[in-house]
Each structure stands twice: as structure tokens, then as C-alpha cells.
Design a protein around this motif. Structure first.
Motif, PDB file in Angstrom:
ATOM      1  N   TRP A 225       8.914 -20.335 -29.509  1.00 28.45           N
ATOM      2  CA  TRP A 225       8.732 -21.330 -28.454  1.00 28.45           C
ATOM      3  C   TRP A 225      10.057 -21.705 -27.800  1.00 28.45           C
ATOM      4  O   TRP A 225      10.094 -22.148 -26.659  1.00 28.45           O
ATOM      5  CB  TRP A 225       7.995 -22.550 -29.016  1.00 28.45           C
ATOM      6  N   TRP A 228      10.308 -18.942 -25.396  1.00 27.78           N
ATOM      7  CA  TRP A 228       9.290 -19.181 -24.372  1.00 27.78           C
ATOM      8  C   TRP A 228       9.794 -20.193 -23.337  1.00 27.78           C
ATOM      9  O   TRP A 228       9.638 -19.992 -22.135  1.00 27.78           O
ATOM     10  CB  TRP A 228       8.010 -19.683 -25.034  1.00 27.78           C
ATOM     11  N   VAL A 333      11.302 -10.863 -27.822  1.00 26.71           N
ATOM     12  CA  VAL A 333      10.078 -11.394 -28.440  1.00 26.71           C
ATOM     13  C   VAL A 333       9.343 -10.306 -29.205  1.00 26.71           C
ATOM     14  O   VAL A 333       8.849 -10.528 -30.314  1.00 26.71           O
ATOM     15  CB  VAL A 333       9.170 -12.015 -27.355  1.00 26.71           C
ATOM     16  N   ALA A 344       2.106 -12.361 -27.368  1.00 27.07           N
ATOM     17  CA  ALA A 344       3.479 -12.874 -27.330  1.00 27.07           C
ATOM     18  C   ALA A 344       4.171 -12.479 -26.034  1.00 27.07           C
ATOM     19  O   ALA A 344       4.805 -13.303 -25.367  1.00 27.07           O
ATOM     20  CB  ALA A 344       4.265 -12.356 -28.533  1.00 27.07           C
ATOM     21  N   LEU A 347       2.504 -14.346 -23.060  1.00 26.55           N
ATOM     22  CA  LEU A 347       2.907 -15.746 -22.952  1.00 26.55           C
ATOM     23  C   LEU A 347       4.286 -15.879 -22.311  1.00 26.55           C
ATOM     24  O   LEU A 347       4.552 -16.834 -21.573  1.00 26.55           O
ATOM     25  CB  LEU A 347       2.907 -16.410 -24.331  1.00 26.55           C
ATOM     26  N   MET A 348       5.150 -14.920 -22.572  1.00 31.81           N
ATOM     27  CA  MET A 348       6.464 -14.944 -21.937  1.00 31.81           C
ATOM     28  C   MET A 348       6.331 -14.732 -20.428  1.00 31.81           C
ATOM     29  O   MET A 348       6.944 -15.440 -19.628  1.00 31.81           O
ATOM     30  CB  MET A 348       7.362 -13.858 -22.539  1.00 31.81           C
ATOM     31  N   ALA A 351       5.013 -17.843 -18.794  1.00 33.67           N
ATOM     32  CA  ALA A 351       6.067 -18.841 -18.581  1.00 33.67           C
ATOM     33  C   ALA A 351       6.872 -18.509 -17.340  1.00 33.67           C
ATOM     34  O   ALA A 351       7.190 -19.395 -16.531  1.00 33.67           O
ATOM     35  CB  ALA A 351       6.984 -18.906 -19.802  1.00 33.67           C
TER      36      ALA A 351
END
Length: 435
Positions: A225, A228, A333, A344, A347-348, A351
Motif C-alpha cells: 500500500w 500503491w 510490485v 496487484a 491496483l497499481m 492508482a
């Protein structure tokens, strides 16, 4: 499906083409941004037209972020093939929608069509990232940083081609609407190539990691996180200025800003092929520290450049800084959290896309505010002479670029601390999963 049925070389070419397509789309949007402002948004609201353009361009990043958020979790279920076909469909539909918008009378309806069309291209962009990144990580598990940087070298390659074609269209006095047809070609070729290819399952599935283990890997590891959160700022430093360059730098240095974007993209295309040797010497985190330092300096220098020569020099520093940011963050990641799988990495990307959705309208609002300040009030803009308006816009351009120069510098303590900890603890890329 056996490994013998998987043509790794063909799939890598498909991945390269998909990234080339979204880079081309990025250049096309930069090409047409001034035209959208002049032909549509200035007629709707002259005082706030830059913010409206920023909001429209930001819709692309909203679609990108949403597809990554949900598509990365679903790619294991629907498959990489369907995801890439969806990306091609998004670009075809988005390009046709923008063409339709240019034929409509200016008003709220055309504004909605532009937003919807840019959203569709964003959905296609997100589908590319949701499928191509885990595909390459699966095909080349032992050299992820190197291969992901080469894959994403085709992003600036697409920008170079799209940018030069946009300049040529303008130089020949042709309609800017031709830019939309440029989007259709790689999308149709991609759909054809994907339809005839066999795809592997993702690295997570092939390793037998369950959905529960995948989400548990991320929830239990605070470092994920941290990375992230960092992605919000690294993406803002790279993508927002690039999308804004044709509106702002054209006014600062008196040349087509898209040429600077083309130059930086060519630089990035070459440099990303050498990411592997650099990472072996200073690690992925060390590379991010150096990148953030150069990006911050470069952005500030860009805002001060008042001639093409100085602009190219500043753009070189910025380009070196942002060159490795996106693919290296994905690789970090994937290396540190291998059980996190496509989620994973998705999600990056989410962002990054969400960051630009906020940053572009903010840059537009700063631009509009500075423009009104320089004019002595928003109500005086319409009465300015062309020469006075040019000076007002130039002042606003400088202000909007300086506003993002501090963004990458905020990350120096974060990446510096992680890099120092890794060096002291003897952490290496091979053992990154223990971080």
C-alpha cells in the motif's frame, strides 16, 4: 492448454502492439486537445474551457482506472484473449464517437458524446494493461523488470508515431478530425492478431495460488500500500504533463508542444530497453529514487523554458526522469508480491489512472485561474486583443506546469528510505518477495 500451444514470440508482439495502440491514443488526445478547446469548449464557456478540456481528457483515465480495478480481478476468469478484444472494441467505438461529436452542434449533447467517447478509449486502455502486463510477467518470470520496460517502450513509440502524424496533418492543412481515423488502424490489427492466438493462464493461476491467498498477500503486506500510494504521484508526474503539453508548452516556447512530447517519447523508447542493466546495479527502488529527482527538476525547468532550445533541454531531464516510472512500479510490485497476481498490478494501474483523473482538471483549473488573474478578471477575457490573450495564456501555462513540479519530489524520502533499508538489509531482487 499445453505450453507447446503457446507461441511466446507472437504473444509478445501482441503485447507490444497493444501498448503501441494506447500510446498512439495518448498522442492523438494530446493532438486534438487544443482543437476540442477551440471548436467546442470555448463556445460553451470561454473562462473555464481549459478546465473542461482537462475534465474531458480525465474521463479517459477514469475508464482506464475502472477497467484496471475490475478487469484485473476478472482477467483470470474471462481470459487475456477476451480482455484484449475488449480493448480493441473500446478504441474503435471511442474513435467513432469522437468523429460523431465533431458533426454535432455545440452544446451539452456534444459535450456528453465527447466524454463518453473518451471514456470508451479509457476502458480500452485499461483492458490492455489488465491483460498485457500479467501476460508478460507470466511469459518472462525471471526478467520482469527488463521485459516490462521493453513492453512499455512501445507506449512512447506509439506517441512518436501519433504525434508526428498529428503534426503532419496540421502542416498539410488537413482537418484535425483525421486524427481519429489513426486510432482505428492498430485497434483493428490487434483484434485480428488476438483472435487467432492462444493465451496462457496468469502466473497466479499457474502457480496454484487461490483468490483468497492473492488478496491476503496484499492485505497483510503494508509495503504494497506504500507502493500503491506512490503510484498516484509517479503517474501524475509522467502522464499529466504529457497530456497537457500541447496546450501549455505551445504557448510557453512558441512551438508545437506535441513535438516535445514526440522527442521525449523517442528518448523513452530507447532508454527503456536498457532498464535491466540499470536495475542490476542500483535495484528497482534505487531507479525510482533517481527517476523522481530528475522528473521534479525537469518539470520545473520546463515551466521556465522560454525558447525551443531550453525546452528541449528541460524535456530531456524530465524524460529521463519519467522514463522508467510506470513499468518499474509494476515490476516492483510483481517482484515483491508475486502472489498478488494480476490484481496487484491492476491496483497499481488503477492508482495511476485515478491520479490523472484528479490532476488534469486541477491543472486546467490552475490554468484558468492564472488566465483570469493575468487578464484582470474572467469577465475581461473576451475583450482582450490577440496579443494580450497570447501573453495571458503564456503566463497561465507556466503556472500550471510549476504546480506539478513538486509532485515527484515528495516521493524522494519514501523511495530513499526503502532503498537504504534494502541495501542495509542485503535485500536483492531475487529475494524481493521477502520484503
Amino acid at each position: 492448454m499445453t505450453d507447446m500451444q503457446i507461441d511466446r514470440r507472437r504473444l509478445y508482439h501482441i503485447g507490444n502492439l497493444s501498448i503501441f495502440m494506447i500510446g498512439l491514443g495518448f498522442a492523438v488526445r494530446a493532438n486534438i486537445a487544443p482543437d476540442l478547446q477551440a471548436d467546442i469548449y470555448n463556445h460553451i464557456d470561454l473562462a473555464n474551457s481549459a478546465a473542461m478540456v482537462g475534465e474531458a481528457l480525465g474521463a479517459t483515465f477514469t475508464g482506464f482506472a475502472l477497467t484496471l480495478l475490475f478487469g484485473s480481478a476478472l482477467v483470470d476468469l474471462v481470459g487475456m484473449k477476451r480482455m484484449l478484444l475488449l480493448s480493441a472494441l473500446g478504441y474503435v467505438a471511442g474513435a467513432l464517437g469522437l468523429l460523431a461529436a465533431t458533426m454535432m452542434p455545440v452544446g451539452p449533447s456534444v459535450e456528453m458524446v465527447v466524454l463518453a467517447s473518451l471514456l470508451l478509449t479509457g476502458l480500452g486502455w485499461g483492458a490492455v494493461e489488465a491483460a498485457s502486463n500479467p501476460m508478460v510477467a507470466t511469459l518472462y518470470p525471471e526478467e520482469k523488470t527488463h521485459r516490462l520496460n521493453i513492453l512499455h517502450a512501445w507506449w512512447p513509440a506509439g506517441i512518436v508515431v501519433g504525434g508526428l502524424m498529428g503534426v503532419a496533418i496540421s502542416a498539410m492543412g488537413l482537418s484535425w478530425k483525421i486524427n481519429m481515423f489513426i486510432l482505428l488502424i492498430p485497434a483493428l490489427v490487434l483484434a485480428w492478431m488476438v483472435a487467432g492466438a492462444a493465451f496462457p493462464v496468469t502466473e497466479r493461476v499457474s502457480s496454484g495460488v487461490s483468490y483468497g491467498e492473492m488478496f491476503g498477500e496484499l492485505l497483510r503486506r503494508p509495503l504494497f500500500w506504500v507502493f500503491w500510494a506512490c503510484m498516484f504521484l509517479t503517474a501524475a508526474a509522467e502522464l499529466a504533463p504529457g497530456q497537457w503539453v500541447n496546450i501549455t508548452l505551445s504557448n510557453i516556447v512558441g512551438m508545437q508542444g506535441i513535438l516535445l512530447l514526440v522527442y521525449v517519447s523517442a528518448l523513452m523508447f530507447v532508454m527503456r530497453h536498457f532498464a535491466g542493466p540499470i536495475v542490476k546495479r542500483i535495484s528497482s527502488t534505487g531507479l525510482m529514487f533517481a527517476s523522481c529527482l530528475a522528473a521534479g527538476i525537469g518539470l520545473y525547468l520546463l515551466s521556465l523554458a522560454d525558447s525551443p532550445l531550453l525546452a528541449f533541454g528541460a524535456a530531456t531531464v524530465w524524460g529521463i526522469g519519467v522514463c522508467y516510472m510506470w513499468p518499474t512500479m509494476l515490476a516492483i510490485v510483481s517482484e515483491h508480491f508475486p502472489k498478488g497476481g494480476a490484481v496487484a498490478m491492476g491496483l497499481m494501474g488503477f492508482a495511476g489512472g485515478l491520479s490523472i483523473q484528479f490532476v488534469l482538471p486541477k491543472m486546467g483549473a490552475i490554468f484558468d485561474s492564472a488566465k483570469a488573474e493575468a487578464a484582470g478578471g474572467a469577465n475581461k477575457l473576451a475583450s482582450l486583443s490577440p496579443e494580450a490573450m497570447a501573453e495571458v495564456v503564456r503566463f497561465a501555462s507556466v503556472e500550471s506546469f510549476q504546480s506539478v513540479a513538486v509532485v515527484p519530489l515528495l516521493l524522494l524520502p519514501v523511495f530513499g528510505a526503502i532503498w537504504l533499508w534494502q541495501r542495509r538489509s542485503g535485500s536483492t531482487q531475487a529475494h524481493a518477495g521477502n520484503a
